[in-house]
Design a protein around this motif. Structure first.
Motif, PDB file in Angstrom:
ATOM      1  N   GLN A 102       0.854  -1.164  -0.054  1.00 43.32           N
ATOM      2  CA  GLN A 102      -0.125  -0.096  -0.012  1.00 43.32           C
ATOM      3  C   GLN A 102       0.914   1.254   0.089  1.00 43.32           C
ATOM      4  N   ALA A 103       0.577   2.141  -0.903  1.00 41.93           N
ATOM      5  CA  ALA A 103       1.183   3.325  -0.947  1.00 41.93           C
ATOM      6  C   ALA A 103       1.016   4.046   0.516  1.00 41.93           C
ATOM      7  N   TRP A 104       2.295   4.955   0.973  1.00 40.09           N
ATOM      8  CA  TRP A 104       2.109   5.756   2.122  1.00 40.09           C
ATOM      9  C   TRP A 104       0.771   6.782   2.186  1.00 40.09           C
ATOM     10  N   GLY A 105       0.599   7.491   1.056  1.00 37.75           N
ATOM     11  CA  GLY A 105      -0.490   8.517   0.909  1.00 37.75           C
ATOM     12  C   GLY A 105      -1.894   7.684   1.231  1.00 37.75           C
ATOM     13  N   SER A 106      -2.043   6.078   0.463  1.00 37.73           N
ATOM     14  CA  SER A 106      -3.136   5.809   0.589  1.00 37.73           C
ATOM     15  C   SER A 106      -3.431   5.355   2.196  1.00 37.73           C
ATOM     16  N   LEU A 107      -2.319   4.986   3.004  1.00 38.00           N
ATOM     17  CA  LEU A 107      -2.673   4.504   4.332  1.00 38.00           C
ATOM     18  C   LEU A 107      -2.890   5.816   5.300  1.00 38.00           C
ATOM     19  N   ASP A 108      -2.195   6.863   4.876  1.00 40.03           N
ATOM     20  CA  ASP A 108      -2.262   8.128   5.694  1.00 40.03           C
ATOM     21  C   ASP A 108      -3.804   8.492   5.407  1.00 40.03           C
ATOM     22  N   ALA A 109      -4.423   8.565   4.239  1.00 42.06           N
ATOM     23  CA  ALA A 109      -5.682   8.956   3.902  1.00 42.06           C
ATOM     24  C   ALA A 109      -6.528   7.855   4.633  1.00 42.06           C
ATOM     25  N   LEU A 110      -6.289   6.563   4.716  1.00 40.25           N
ATOM     26  CA  LEU A 110      -7.259   5.836   5.141  1.00 40.25           C
ATOM     27  C   LEU A 110      -7.298   5.905   6.857  1.00 40.25           C
ATOM     28  N   ILE A 111      -6.233   6.194   7.482  1.00 36.43           N
ATOM     29  CA  ILE A 111      -6.215   6.429   8.959  1.00 36.43           C
ATOM     30  C   ILE A 111      -6.967   7.795   9.336  1.00 36.43           C
ATOM     31  N   GLY A 112      -6.834   8.734   8.286  1.00 36.56           N
ATOM     32  CA  GLY A 112      -7.636   9.882   8.568  1.00 36.56           C
ATOM     33  C   GLY A 112      -9.138   9.739   8.514  1.00 36.56           C
ATOM     34  N   ARG A 113      -9.441   8.869   7.662  1.00 41.46           N
ATOM     35  CA  ARG A 113     -10.992   8.477   7.609  1.00 41.46           C
ATOM     36  C   ARG A 113     -11.585   7.591   8.681  1.00 41.46           C
ATOM     37  N   LEU A 114     -10.516   6.558   8.860  1.00 37.68           N
ATOM     38  CA  LEU A 114     -11.037   5.816  10.287  1.00 37.68           C
ATOM     39  C   LEU A 114     -10.879   6.524  11.326  1.00 37.68           C
ATOM     40  N   ARG A 115      -9.975   7.227  11.663  1.00 36.88           N
ATOM     41  CA  ARG A 115     -10.203   8.185  12.930  1.00 36.88           C
ATOM     42  C   ARG A 115     -11.524   9.062  12.998  1.00 36.88           C
ATOM     43  N   ALA A 116     -11.777   9.728  11.863  1.00 37.34           N
ATOM     44  CA  ALA A 116     -13.183  10.386  11.906  1.00 37.34           C
ATOM     45  C   ALA A 116     -14.330   9.616  12.240  1.00 37.34           C
ATOM     46  N   ALA A 117     -14.274   8.377  11.622  1.00 37.20           N
ATOM     47  CA  ALA A 117     -15.323   7.254  11.781  1.00 37.20           C
ATOM     48  C   ALA A 117     -15.342   6.851  13.032  1.00 37.20           C
ATOM     49  N   ARG A 136       1.207   7.007  14.106  1.00 36.84           N
ATOM     50  CA  ARG A 136       1.895   8.110  13.378  1.00 36.84           C
ATOM     51  C   ARG A 136       3.351   7.345  13.097  1.00 36.84           C
ATOM     52  N   VAL A 137       3.785   6.903  14.015  1.00 40.79           N
ATOM     53  CA  VAL A 137       5.197   6.611  13.995  1.00 40.79           C
ATOM     54  C   VAL A 137       5.358   5.499  12.696  1.00 40.79           C
ATOM     55  N   TYR A 138       4.425   4.595  12.850  1.00 42.85           N
ATOM     56  CA  TYR A 138       4.397   3.735  11.663  1.00 42.85           C
ATOM     57  C   TYR A 138       4.219   4.284  10.422  1.00 42.85           C
ATOM     58  N   LEU A 139       3.079   5.218  10.316  1.00 50.35           N
ATOM     59  CA  LEU A 139       3.007   5.786   9.066  1.00 50.35           C
ATOM     60  C   LEU A 139       4.520   6.697   8.570  1.00 50.35           C
ATOM     61  N   ARG A 140       5.104   7.379   9.310  1.00 48.40           N
ATOM     62  CA  ARG A 140       6.147   8.069   9.362  1.00 48.40           C
ATOM     63  C   ARG A 140       7.404   6.941   8.678  1.00 48.40           C
ATOM     64  N   GLU A 141       7.539   5.682   9.317  1.00 45.35           N
ATOM     65  CA  GLU A 141       8.320   5.102   8.759  1.00 45.35           C
ATOM     66  C   GLU A 141       8.206   4.249   7.687  1.00 45.35           C
TER      67      GLU A 141
END
Length: 176
Positions: A102-117, A136-141
């Motif tokens: 999975q591309a980082w940008g896709s994971l970052d956007a997914l986490i944003g949506r799940l955080r809101a949901a 956040r650490v995982y996404l940065r890595e």
């Protein structure tokens, strides 16, 4: 003939009754809202499929991290391993056996949506596993490793200065 007329009236009234609920339907969801709902349902299904199943109320950052790693198998982004001859090349000249992730940008956007949901579905912001420091650490890595693998450093976009604020500051010097 009169029986047909009665049938038409009955059908007409049933059609009108069937259409009434359509007028009360909410407007269609935006693309973001649809994705958020689909992601939330997918995550819930993932938790239910765990052995033993995990309740959403018992979910923590570890389950979220496991979910993100699980999603890698469906990824479409080639991430070159350090031993690969194409490691660090933005446009490799040939194929290799490195994994798709999975591309980082896709994971970052997914986490944003799940955080809101999570919060929209009754979760407290203080207990939101998607807002965890471990996530956040995982996404940065992931971001950094994918940038190295492609040979393209990630550059954070700088915030634009407010031009009105700059004008206010410069005009205050002239008003002595």
């Amino acid at each position: 003939m009169s029986s047909n007329k009665g049938k038409d009236v009955a059908e007409g009234s049933s059609r009108a009754g069937a259409n009434a609920p359509d007028q009360q339907n909410p407007p269609p969801l935006s693309r973001y809202e649809s994705q958020k709902r689909r992601d939330w349902n997918t995550f819930g299904q993932y938790l239910r499929n765990q052995r033993p199943p995990v309740a959403l109320s018992q979910c923590n950052a570890n389950q979220v991290l496991d979910f993100l790693r699980y999603l890698d198998q469906f990824g479409k982004t080639k991430v070159h391993l350090q031993g690969c001859v194409f490691f660090g090349q933005p446009e490799p000249p040939g194929p290799c056996t490195c994994p798709l992730k999975q591309a980082w940008g896709s994971l970052d956007a997914l986490i944003g949506r799940l955080r809101a949901a999570y919060e929209e579905n009754g979760g407290l912001p203080e207990t939101n596993p998607f807002a965890s420091g471990a996530i956040r650490v995982y996404l940065r890595e992931v971001r950094d490793s994918q940038a190295k693998a492609r040979g393209i450093p990630y550059k954070k976009k700088k915030k634009k200065r407010n031009p009105m604020k700059a004008n206010d500051e410069s005009s205050s010097f002239h008003m002595q």
